[in-house]
Write an enzyme that holds these catalytic residues in place. Structure first.
Site, short mmCIF file in Angstrom:
data_model
loop_
_atom_site.label_atom_id
_atom_site.label_comp_id
_atom_site.label_asym_id
_atom_site.label_seq_id
_atom_site.Cartn_x
_atom_site.Cartn_y
_atom_site.Cartn_z
N CYS A 268 0.89 -1.16 0.00
CA CYS A 268 0.00 0.00 0.00
C CYS A 268 0.93 1.21 0.00
O CYS A 268 1.51 1.54 1.03
CB CYS A 268 -0.91 0.01 1.23
SG CYS A 268 -1.84 1.54 1.41
N CYS B 44 -0.51 4.33 2.25
CA CYS B 44 -0.53 4.25 3.72
C CYS B 44 -0.14 2.83 4.12
O CYS B 44 1.01 2.46 3.95
CB CYS B 44 -1.88 4.67 4.29
SG CYS B 44 -3.32 4.05 3.41
N SER B 45 -1.07 2.03 4.63
CA SER B 45 -0.68 0.70 5.08
C SER B 45 -1.84 -0.29 4.97
O SER B 45 -1.96 -1.18 5.80
CB SER B 45 -0.17 0.76 6.52
OG SER B 45 -1.17 1.33 7.35
N CYS B 46 -2.71 -0.14 3.95
CA CYS B 46 -3.87 -1.02 3.80
C CYS B 46 -3.43 -2.48 3.72
O CYS B 46 -2.48 -2.81 3.01
CB CYS B 46 -4.67 -0.62 2.56
SG CYS B 46 -5.33 1.05 2.69
#
Lengths: 195, 93
Positions: free
Chosen positions: A103, A106-108
């Site tokens: 991702c 961000c950090s999905c």
């Protein structure tokens, strides 16, 4: 929220935020505990179960690749971390194609299924480099792919989440489903390891 | 629910824009041409939600595959799949 609060700055800020949200009637202790419980119930072991089933049951594998959410139902698993389950797609590695997840924004990550993501997954180095030079990044993880293997990087930039279906390792013909699941790592489900 | 404007196999260009608000159109994909490989379904537009709009636009989301060489320059050699709301995309003539 119960117990385990430290006095670190972030813990104090989170606690104050919770108090304000609960005070404003926007959420409740029970609701927050429920959400945290959902997140903590996720585990790479769930993904490993899915992979092992796909390895032993070709019809399940087919259903998994077509509609992963429905296939999870069959194993009593789900993609829920809130009121609505997230859409999951499963991408299969093959002798010619290797998939890896990121991702960049961000950090999905499929938290509801696999639990919290590893810290490196959220690092700027991984997020910025794997889209640009995946072969080099994977080699640093210890995964050296043949030159002929095509690499597909999946940037989780919208609302779906993904999981990699690794190839079944050779020499595992005699193993049962639980033994096969034990071979699968979290990195294999992200694509930074072969299995 | 909006009918998807694009179909699998269509070539699309990610818009070359620079909005001041939050967007989920990665900067590296802006202005680049890729191919639709999946129509995922419809979701509220992240840009509208981030701005707190009461009724965010509901749009189809597509998986678009870009050749790495187009995104980063030669030698490339791999593919990058990005998931993009419909208003991020325009027709390639």
């Amino acid at each position: 929220m119960t117990g385990h609060h430290s006095n670190s700055e972030i813990a104090v800020r989170v606690r104050r935020l919770e108090e304000r949200l609960i005070g404003a009637g926007l959420t409740s202790d029970d609701q927050l505990d429920g959400i945290i419980g959902q997140i903590l119930s996720g585990s790479p072991a769930n993904g490993a179960r899915v992979v092992a089933r796909a390895w032993v049951d070709p019809a399940f594998r087919e259903r998994l690749l077509v509609d992963a959410n429905r296939a999870l139902d069959e194993l009593g698993l789900s993609m829920s971390t809130g009121p609505q389950p997230q859409r999951l797609t499963v991408v299969a590695n093959s002798a010619t194609t290797h998939n890896v997840l990121v991702c960049t924004l961000c950090s999905c990550y499929p938290i509801g299924l696999l639990g919290p993501s590893p810290s490196w997954y959220k690092s700027e180095a991984y997020r910025s480099r794997v889209v640009r030079e995946p072969r080099a990044v994977l080699a640093e993880f210890g995964l050296v792919l043949p030159e002929a293997t095509e690499i597909v990087v999946h940037d989780t930039s919208a609302e779906s989440r993904h999981m990699v279906l690794p190839m079944r390792p050779g020499g595992t013909a005699g193993l049962g489903e639980a033994e096969l699941a034990a071979l699968v790592t979290r990195e294999g489900l992200i694509g930074t390891a072969a299995v | 629910m909006a009918e998807p404007r694009f179909a699998v196999g269509d070539r699309v260009r990610a818009r070359a824009v620079d909005p001041s608000h939050h967007t989920r159109l990665p900067r590296y994909a802006r202005g680049q041409v890729g191919e639709v490989v999946e129509v995922q379904g419809t979701w509220p537009l992240a840009d509208d939600r981030a701005q707190g709009f009461a009724e965010p636009r509901i749009e189809p989301v597509y998986t678009v595959r870009f050749p790495a060489g187009a995104l980063w320059g030669p030698p490339g050699g791999h593919w990058v799949q990005v998931e993009l709301w419909e208003s991020y995309l325009e027709v390639v003539a």
